[in-house]
Design a protein around this motif. Structure first.
Motif, PDB file in Angstrom:
ATOM      1  N   THR A 104      -2.229  -1.322 -11.467  1.00 36.11           N
ATOM      2  CA  THR A 104      -3.083  -0.715 -10.443  1.00 36.11           C
ATOM      3  C   THR A 104      -3.111   0.806 -10.556  1.00 36.11           C
ATOM      4  OG1 THR A 104      -2.696  -2.544  -8.911  1.00 36.11           O
ATOM      5  CG2 THR A 104      -3.434  -0.468  -7.944  1.00 36.11           C
ATOM      6  N   VAL A 105      -1.973   1.404 -10.903  1.00 31.58           N
ATOM      7  CA  VAL A 105      -1.902   2.869 -10.979  1.00 31.58           C
ATOM      8  C   VAL A 105      -2.095   3.401 -12.397  1.00 31.58           C
ATOM      9  CG1 VAL A 105      -0.449   3.011  -8.912  1.00 31.58           C
ATOM     10  CG2 VAL A 105       0.623   2.971 -11.190  1.00 31.58           C
ATOM     11  N   ARG A 162       1.920   6.829  -6.790  1.00 29.25           N
ATOM     12  CA  ARG A 162       0.855   7.768  -7.176  1.00 29.25           C
ATOM     13  C   ARG A 162       1.245   9.219  -6.869  1.00 29.25           C
ATOM     14  NH1 ARG A 162      -3.882   5.447  -8.702  1.00 29.25           N
ATOM     15  NH2 ARG A 162      -4.313   3.318  -8.000  1.00 29.25           N
ATOM     16  N   GLU A 163       1.941   9.423  -5.749  1.00 29.05           N
ATOM     17  CA  GLU A 163       2.354  10.768  -5.355  1.00 29.05           C
ATOM     18  C   GLU A 163       3.289  11.399  -6.383  1.00 29.05           C
ATOM     19  OE1 GLU A 163       3.511  12.784  -1.176  1.00 29.05           O
ATOM     20  OE2 GLU A 163       4.604  10.945  -1.635  1.00 29.05           O
ATOM     21  N   TYR A 164       4.159  10.580  -6.986  1.00 23.58           N
ATOM     22  CA  TYR A 164       5.141  11.117  -7.930  1.00 23.58           C
ATOM     23  C   TYR A 164       4.709  11.021  -9.386  1.00 23.58           C
ATOM     24  CZ  TYR A 164       8.345  12.010  -4.149  1.00 23.58           C
ATOM     25  OH  TYR A 164       8.916  12.510  -3.013  1.00 23.58           O
ATOM     26  N   ASP A 218       0.825  -1.216   0.000  1.00 21.62           N
ATOM     27  CA  ASP A 218       0.000   0.000   0.000  1.00 21.62           C
ATOM     28  C   ASP A 218       0.856   1.263   0.000  1.00 21.62           C
ATOM     29  OD1 ASP A 218      -2.323  -1.497  -0.047  1.00 21.62           O
ATOM     30  OD2 ASP A 218      -2.648  -1.365   2.121  1.00 21.62           O
ATOM     31  N   SER A 219       1.919   1.256   0.789  1.00 23.49           N
ATOM     32  CA  SER A 219       2.811   2.425   0.837  1.00 23.49           C
ATOM     33  C   SER A 219       3.540   2.616  -0.492  1.00 23.49           C
ATOM     34  CB  SER A 219       3.827   2.275   1.975  1.00 23.49           C
ATOM     35  OG  SER A 219       3.173   2.221   3.217  1.00 23.49           O
ATOM     36  N   GLU A 266       2.394   1.771  -3.463  1.00 25.66           N
ATOM     37  CA  GLU A 266       1.408   2.332  -4.394  1.00 25.66           C
ATOM     38  C   GLU A 266       1.188   3.812  -4.115  1.00 25.66           C
ATOM     39  OE1 GLU A 266      -3.350   2.087  -5.345  1.00 25.66           O
ATOM     40  OE2 GLU A 266      -2.377   0.259  -4.618  1.00 25.66           O
ATOM     41  N   LYS A 267       1.076   4.169  -2.848  1.00 22.84           N
ATOM     42  CA  LYS A 267       0.873   5.576  -2.485  1.00 22.84           C
ATOM     43  C   LYS A 267       2.049   6.444  -2.944  1.00 22.84           C
ATOM     44  CE  LYS A 267       0.127   8.616   1.439  1.00 22.84           C
ATOM     45  NZ  LYS A 267       0.173   8.782   2.890  1.00 22.84           N
ATOM     46  N   LEU A 268       3.264   5.949  -2.728  1.00 22.32           N
ATOM     47  CA  LEU A 268       4.452   6.698  -3.157  1.00 22.32           C
ATOM     48  C   LEU A 268       4.455   6.896  -4.665  1.00 22.32           C
ATOM     49  CD1 LEU A 268       7.382   7.751  -2.223  1.00 22.32           C
ATOM     50  CD2 LEU A 268       8.144   5.598  -3.221  1.00 22.32           C
TER      51      LEU A 268
END
Length: 194
Positions: free
Chosen positions: A160-161, A117-119, A110-111, A113-115
């Motif tokens: 996923t992204v 998506r952030e960039y 999850d982290s 994927e979050k990272l």
């Protein structure tokens, strides 16, 4: 040890500057592999002390959450900033490519994927993302590794992204050597749809 600590930055510096690595230029095949991806102006997410910035195209920028690592990269002449500095000052869609080399395995799924998506908002449409993760022997060599991440895991993350992944590959040797050769890596190139 945390990847945000000064001790971790010093560990990276010592590993990078050991005499035999400088004498034999052991990074040459890895740098060749990175250059052949044709990333263009690249955002090196999790740049550490900047070992990949040395071969990325002009205008590339390294970003890391470890301020000590960023300071070391800057002292070597690389354009590197902390995550906080970068996220607060950079316009969207300003890079041709993103590099995540030895990053995703340091966090849970999850982290990671979050990272990513952030960039991704800093990647131009049609831009490339190149991932590098260690195989078994390399994964076991670092106590800060949190999740063993295979090429198939990277493909799933890309889908996923919304990235379009190519086929993952093993580098520099065939996959079966990942259990004994510490520097064998999973690599994956993906593209952001135009």
């Amino acid at each position: 040890m945390s990847t945000e600590s000064a001790d971790y930055a010093e560990r990276l510096r010592k590993k990078q500057t050991v005499w035999w690595k400088r004498a034999l230029h052991v990074q040459a095949p890895y740098h060749w592999n990175l250059r052949r991806q044709g990333l263009g102006r690249t955002l090196d997410v999790g740049c550490g002390i900047g070992r990949n910035l040395a071969v990325l195209p002009a205008g590339s920028v390294g970003v890391d959450h470890n301020s000590e690592s960023v300071a070391i990269a800057r002292s070597m002449g690389y354009d590197a900033v902390t995550s906080k500095e970068f996220l607060g000052s950079t316009p969207p869609a300003s890079f041709d490519g993103i590099l995540l080399a030895h990053v995703i395995e340091h966090m849970d799924a999850d982290s990671g994927e979050k990272l990513l998506r952030e960039y991704l908002k800093f990647l131009k449409p049609g831009g490339k993302v190149f991932f590098v993760c260690p195989q078994e022997r390399g994964y076991d060599s670092d106590p800060t590794h949190e999740r063993f991440t295979t090429g198939d895991d990277l493909v799933e993350l890309c889908r996923t992204v919304g990235l379009v992944p190519q086929v993952p590959f093993s580098f520099p040797f065939p996959r079966k050597l990942g259990k004994i050769f510490i520097y064998n890596e999973f690599c994956l190139l993906a593209r952001r749809p135009a």
